[in-house]
Design an enzyme around this catalytic site. Structure first.
Site, PDB file in Angstrom:
ATOM      1  N   ASP A  48      -2.516   6.412  -3.567  1.00  0.00           N
ATOM      2  CA  ASP A  48      -1.383   5.788  -2.885  1.00  0.00           C
ATOM      3  C   ASP A  48      -0.842   4.677  -3.779  1.00  0.00           C
ATOM      4  O   ASP A  48      -1.337   4.437  -4.891  1.00  0.00           O
ATOM      5  CB  ASP A  48      -1.768   5.279  -1.500  1.00  0.00           C
ATOM      6  N   SER A  53       0.811  -1.213   0.000  1.00  0.00           N
ATOM      7  CA  SER A  53       0.000   0.000   0.000  1.00  0.00           C
ATOM      8  C   SER A  53       0.848   1.269   0.000  1.00  0.00           C
ATOM      9  O   SER A  53       1.597   1.524  -0.934  1.00  0.00           O
ATOM     10  CB  SER A  53      -0.963  -0.040   1.193  1.00  0.00           C
ATOM     11  N   ASP A  90      -0.895   1.433  -4.013  1.00  0.00           N
ATOM     12  CA  ASP A  90      -1.689   0.330  -4.552  1.00  0.00           C
ATOM     13  C   ASP A  90      -3.057   0.769  -5.046  1.00  0.00           C
ATOM     14  O   ASP A  90      -3.842  -0.053  -5.514  1.00  0.00           O
ATOM     15  CB  ASP A  90      -1.822  -0.797  -3.531  1.00  0.00           C
ATOM     16  N   ASP A  92      -5.808   2.032  -3.519  1.00  0.00           N
ATOM     17  CA  ASP A  92      -7.078   1.849  -2.805  1.00  0.00           C
ATOM     18  C   ASP A  92      -7.495   3.092  -2.027  1.00  0.00           C
ATOM     19  O   ASP A  92      -8.532   3.087  -1.372  1.00  0.00           O
ATOM     20  CB  ASP A  92      -7.053   0.619  -1.901  1.00  0.00           C
TER      21      ASP A  92
END
Length: 441
Positions: A235, A99, A237, A239
């Site tokens: 960010d 993440s 990743d 999400d």
């Protein structure tokens, strides 16, 4: 049995040290062994970290060693995984990502066939099986390429936002050198927007490096040029997302949720008439929702808890101040690209700088370090600290709020105060910090 590997968002740590190829293989193999399907089909996606190739190979080996087929989707935003699991009727998805963490870290999280993260019980069983060591098997699966994974994800976004008209709108995207660097501009350009990019050239080590949703100042500085109507920062990743208006002012998750909640309320689509947010959400958000007649449920910090609360209540919308926004009417997880599209849909062509969905109160947040978690717990339970918190809460009753809590990941006491003015927030926060520090000494 307490979980030792899984946190609130999968298994995460230093790649090659904590998260080794051996551990990744064992986790993937154990996860597939839990499936009741004779030959489970498992999607594997990753972000842009240099350790992603190693862990992808290890996860694929674990899947095939357990008799499943590994479908390699390559670099994709995390939220693509649950959507594609549902779209293709797959047994499982494994996402390789840490993440918003720096490139040295990586992680693995699993999504079940329904698109939701695995239950605590399932994660405990995976840990138990992974710790048992290798087991002989004659069931051998295959490793396949999912050639259309990117287009399938874009198709899901088109299905929901295909009528959104953004022709001529000037957007600046900060892709954090992460998993959104191709797909975020692609979907927005399909809707007619004029898109410029920053941090969209991943090299394996520059993911989240001074850019993205956790380093929003870079985007805010570019936005102050006045050349763009709105900016969005994802960010690593993909999400989560934060926005920046044309004046360079940051629009955090609270405001994005408020904009979306009012939009869905106007359309009669706010299932259950409420939203779920965490304890970190600004007092101004609660005031705005109260004025609009929208119920608010409050959860601990973590999008997992927000998701669970939404499902429990039958609501569709919620999220976190940090930019995790969950719209269960579209996806079973937070999706930064979809949240940006939802924000633009809710604005309906209006200026983000004139959003007016809520008035955010000034906030002061201080982290105080304890020697260990035992000392942290003693400080929070001390009578002088509880008395100081009660006094501060009474002082700000109806005008602001106080939150003194333990960090879930570090031996820190987080002291947060929101008040009508910066000065009052600072004064009250200083008083609380003195009370806590006295007990930490």
């Amino acid at each position: 049995m307490a979980r030792k590997l899984f946190g609130t968002d999968g298994v995460r740590g230093s790649a090659g040290e904590f998260l080794t190829a051996e551990l990744a293989l064992a986790l993937a193999r154990a996860a597939v062994e839990l499936s009741e399907e004779p030959r489970p089909q498992v999607l594997v996606v990753r972000d842009t970290r240099e350790s992603g190739d190693m862990l992808e190979a290890a996860v694929a080996a674990g899947i095939t060693a357990a008799g499943g087929d590994a479908l390699l989707g390559g670099v994709l935003p995390t939220p693509a995984a649950p959507l594609l699991v549902r779209r293709h009727g797959l047994a499982l998805a494994a996402v390789i990502s840490a993440s918003h963490n720096p490139y040295q870290d990586n992680g693995i999280k699993f999504f079940a066939a329904d698109g939701f993260k695995l239950s605590d019980a399932a994660e405990l069983e995976i840990e138990r099986r992974a710790g048992e060591g290798p087991r002989p098997s004659t069931r051998i699966g295959r490793v396949l390429r999912h050639a259309h994974a990117e287009e399938d994800y874009l198709s899901e976004l088109e299905r929901r936002y295909g009528t959104l008209e953004l022709t001529g709108m000037r957007l600046l995207l900060d892709c954090a050198n992460g998993a959104t660097h191709r797909l975020a501009p692609a979907i927005l350009e399909r809707r007619g927007a004029l898109v410029e990019l920053m941090a969209a050239d991943p090299d394996g080590r520059n993911i989240n490096a001074g850019v993205g949703a956790t380093h929003i100042d870079a985007l805010a500085a570019r936005m102050r040029s006045g050349a763009y109507d709105a900016g969005f920062a994802f960010d690593g990743d993909g999400d989560r997302v934060l926005a920046v208006d044309r004046r360079g002012e940051v629009v955090d998750g609270d405001e994005l949720i408020a904009i979306s909640a009012l939009h869905y309320q106007r359309l009669g689509l706010l299932d259950g008439g409420g939203v779920a947010v965490t304890v970190m959400s600004n007092y101004g958000f609660h005031a705005a929702m109260r004025d609009a007649g929208i119920d608010v449920a409050v959860t601990p910090v973590g999008d997992r808890y927000v998701n669970e609360e939404l499902r429990r209540r039958g609501w569709r919308l919620g999220g976190e101040q940090s930019g995790h926004i969950i719209d269960l009417g579209f996806s079973p997880s937070g999706d930064g690209i979809a949240s940006a599209l939802l924000t633009l849909e809710a604005l309906g062509g209006a200026d983000l700088a004139e959003r007016g969905a809520m008035h955010k109160l000034p906030q002061r947040l201080v982290n105080l370090r304890a020697e260990d978690r035992a000392g942290l717990a003693r400080a929070l339970a001390a009578d002088p600290v509880e008395h100081a918190v009660a006094q501060a809460s009474a002082k700000l009753s109806g005008r602001g709020r106080v939150l003194v809590r333990a960090s879930g990941t570090e031996p820190l006491v987080r002291v947060m105060v929101e008040a009508p003015s910066e000065q009052e927030a600072e004064t009250v926060c200083d008083e609380l910090c003195r009370a806590v520090e006295a007990e930490l000494d």
